[in-house]
Design an enzyme around this catalytic site. Sequence first.
Site, mmCIF file in Angstrom:
data_model
loop_
_atom_site.group_PDB
_atom_site.id
_atom_site.type_symbol
_atom_site.label_atom_id
_atom_site.label_comp_id
_atom_site.label_asym_id
_atom_site.label_seq_id
_atom_site.Cartn_x
_atom_site.Cartn_y
_atom_site.Cartn_z
ATOM 1 N N ARG A 25 -4.750 8.124 6.634
ATOM 2 C CA ARG A 25 -4.795 8.110 8.099
ATOM 3 C C ARG A 25 -5.403 9.377 8.698
ATOM 4 O O ARG A 25 -5.723 9.423 9.882
ATOM 5 C CB ARG A 25 -3.386 7.877 8.671
ATOM 6 C CG ARG A 25 -3.008 6.400 8.709
ATOM 7 C CD ARG A 25 -1.634 6.218 9.312
ATOM 8 N NE ARG A 25 -0.583 6.572 8.373
ATOM 9 C CZ ARG A 25 0.689 6.811 8.730
ATOM 10 N NH1 ARG A 25 1.034 6.742 9.997
ATOM 11 N NH2 ARG A 25 1.594 7.110 7.816
ATOM 12 N N GLY A 115 4.585 18.207 0.890
ATOM 13 C CA GLY A 115 3.503 19.143 1.210
ATOM 14 C C GLY A 115 2.927 18.970 2.600
ATOM 15 O O GLY A 115 2.119 19.783 3.051
ATOM 16 N N GLY A 153 12.034 5.233 6.039
ATOM 17 C CA GLY A 153 13.109 4.602 5.279
ATOM 18 C C GLY A 153 14.403 4.699 6.076
ATOM 19 O O GLY A 153 14.700 5.728 6.666
HETATM 20 C C1 UD1 Z 1 8.748 8.396 2.357
HETATM 21 C C2 UD1 Z 1 10.109 7.827 2.007
HETATM 22 C C3 UD1 Z 1 10.789 7.321 3.277
HETATM 23 C C4 UD1 Z 1 10.909 8.447 4.271
HETATM 24 C C5 UD1 Z 1 9.536 9.063 4.521
HETATM 25 C C6 UD1 Z 1 9.689 10.295 5.357
HETATM 26 C C7 UD1 Z 1 9.963 6.928 -0.248
HETATM 27 C C8 UD1 Z 1 9.823 5.695 -1.062
HETATM 28 N N1 UD1 Z 1 9.955 6.760 1.064
HETATM 29 O O1 UD1 Z 1 7.981 7.341 2.871
HETATM 30 O O2 UD1 Z 1 12.068 6.813 2.978
HETATM 31 O O3 UD1 Z 1 11.452 7.978 5.492
HETATM 32 O O4 UD1 Z 1 8.925 9.441 3.293
HETATM 33 O O5 UD1 Z 1 8.438 10.783 5.686
HETATM 34 O O6 UD1 Z 1 10.115 7.986 -0.779
HETATM 35 N N2 UD1 Z 1 3.606 11.369 -2.526
HETATM 36 C C9 UD1 Z 1 3.262 11.722 -3.811
HETATM 37 N N3 UD1 Z 1 2.970 10.752 -4.704
HETATM 38 C C10 UD1 Z 1 3.021 9.443 -4.397
HETATM 39 C C11 UD1 Z 1 3.374 9.072 -3.083
HETATM 40 C C12 UD1 Z 1 3.688 10.068 -2.178
HETATM 41 O O7 UD1 Z 1 3.194 12.906 -4.132
HETATM 42 O O8 UD1 Z 1 2.733 8.611 -5.260
HETATM 43 C C13 UD1 Z 1 3.914 12.413 -1.561
HETATM 44 C C14 UD1 Z 1 2.950 12.404 -0.389
HETATM 45 O O9 UD1 Z 1 1.857 13.256 -0.638
HETATM 46 C C15 UD1 Z 1 3.814 12.893 0.748
HETATM 47 C C16 UD1 Z 1 5.200 12.434 0.383
HETATM 48 O O10 UD1 Z 1 5.177 12.182 -1.004
HETATM 49 O O11 UD1 Z 1 3.818 14.292 0.821
HETATM 50 C C17 UD1 Z 1 5.624 11.201 1.153
HETATM 51 O O12 UD1 Z 1 4.718 10.176 0.898
HETATM 52 P P1 UD1 Z 1 4.448 9.068 1.955
HETATM 53 O O13 UD1 Z 1 3.490 8.108 1.403
HETATM 54 O O14 UD1 Z 1 4.125 9.679 3.258
HETATM 55 O O15 UD1 Z 1 5.882 8.378 2.022
HETATM 56 P P2 UD1 Z 1 6.377 7.359 3.095
HETATM 57 O O16 UD1 Z 1 5.879 6.034 2.765
HETATM 58 O O17 UD1 Z 1 6.109 7.908 4.433
HETATM 59 CA CA CA Z 2 4.717 10.109 5.407
#
Ligand code: UD1
Ligand code: CA
Length: 561
Positions: A25, A115, A153
Amino acid sequence: MKELRPVSDLRPTAVIVLAAGEGTRMKSTTPKVLHTIGGRSLVAHAIRAARGTSPHHLAVVVRHERDRVAEHVSQVDPDAVVADQDDVKGTGRAVECALEALPADLSGTVVVTYGDVPLLTSETLEGLVAAHHASGSAVTVITATLDDPTGYGRVLRDETGAVAAIVEQKDADEEQRAIREVNSGLYAFDVAVLREALAEVGTDNAQGEKYLTDVIAIARGRGLAVRAHLVADLWQTEGVNDKVQLARLGAELNRRTVEQAMRDGAIVIDPATTWIDADVTIGPDTVVRPNTQIHGATTIGRDCVIGPDTTLTDVEVGDGASVVRTQAELAEIGPGATVGPFSYLRPGTRLGAKGKIGGFVETKNAVIGDGAKVPHLTYCGDATIGEGANIGAGTIFANYDGVTKGHTNVGAHSFVGSNSVVVAPRHIGDGAYVAAGSAVVSDVAPGQLAVTRAQQRNIDGWVARRRAGTKTDEAAQAALAGDAQTGDARTGDARTGAQADARARARAEARGDAEAAAEAEAALASEPGAVSPNDRLSRHAGDSAADSAIDSTTETKDAQR
Ligand code: UD1
Ligand code: CA
């Protein structure tokens, strides 16, 4: 089975910063976590907050644009462990990959942060760890209650009110989506519980990902305690997902930084138009005027005036200095020095104590000594200027011949006259003079006067002959008539500039005006042959030479029309 620990052991065993996500995004070729607010990347903010809790280990999980992010992380924090996430997606997998990169025998508390959450502070993480230890929970999760919980979540609680599970927006039913308590994504885990639970987490969900949030229900299933830790300051848990949020969080961070600067003693006239990066320091009673941006590792002493309309990037400003309407980068401004208005200080500028860089002056790689002055309209590049020297208006240090750059030294207490060009590499000794309008192409020894000025010729009666009837002519006639009446020296008699100088000297001597006499002396001495061949040119020839000079400017003007 809660262990009692000394306070010093509130240090987490590890903090894991998740930064592997793609951040689609953001619509950017720059990885999301490398975008900056307050002069630091998002991930640098996250690492700093993590490091502030003094963890035994700090891991950053990377995947998207892996090399760029990894290199940046290593620059920001060389001790951080860079952990690579594999093809399995999800926050749970990310944490698993971090644990694999850390020693296998970890025990104690592991904190997980993101991050892309830049306003989170070390104090908040310390509060999380303290609450986690105090309650003896297996998992403590930071939650928040939002008016609009869309996308987050949701926190499910059981009939006793205890946290039972977290369900993602995409997996939630209508009833669950109505819950306004959300998961911020920041947790403290008992590392053994985390490791074992993650091994059980699958990918059977709407996104086909390994969710870290599933650890909560698994821990509860084992009869372990999970608690929520409420953080009232919602800014601290807000992540950046697009450029609108980037600006929003950037503005809030700035508001906080400016407020802190004021609490530390700075006087900020207009916080709304003042931008101060997170790493800047400003001494007490320094006034920051409107429209000022202070970036990077800039440090400003006490009792300074900065701005208005000033941008400083990685600049060191000494106590009591004044920097007005200035753009400066990688420069040092000494105590009590004055800069501006409209000055441009490029990298390598070092202005000594009580020195001056004045209006419309550009400097680069220039060391300007204590009390030295470069007051007006000057380019000063690749130069060392001794203490107390004065560089006249319009001086140019010609440092580049099209192929190489040269360096110029101007000695202590030397005086470079206005509109001079000093062609590098050049050495002007201590206590030397350069006459105004000179092009200095050879070195000047201490105590010498260098002058390369062309000789002036005054052609009598030129206006009367060539501009007869103009207002200029009328003014000249009136002045000359007046002179004739008062017997002033400026009569219509033919007289050379040298003769006029000689008369001026005589008059000055008669008045005992030593300084004026010396000036006239200098003019004579520097123009040997008081009556030059040019002066003997016929009036006619003089007229036509002057005419052609004027004609050429007229032509230029015509051409421009
Ligand atoms: C996640 C949470 C959600 C919470 C939200 C808060 C999970 C399954 N969900 O959702 O409950 O309300 O954050 O913002 O955890 N990242 C990785 N590797 C991955 C995926 C993500 O390192 O494979 C990192 C991203 O870079 C980011 C963070 O984890 O910094 C959150 O990832 P994002 O995809 O934004 O999670 P949400 O779907 O928003
Ligand atoms: Ca997020």
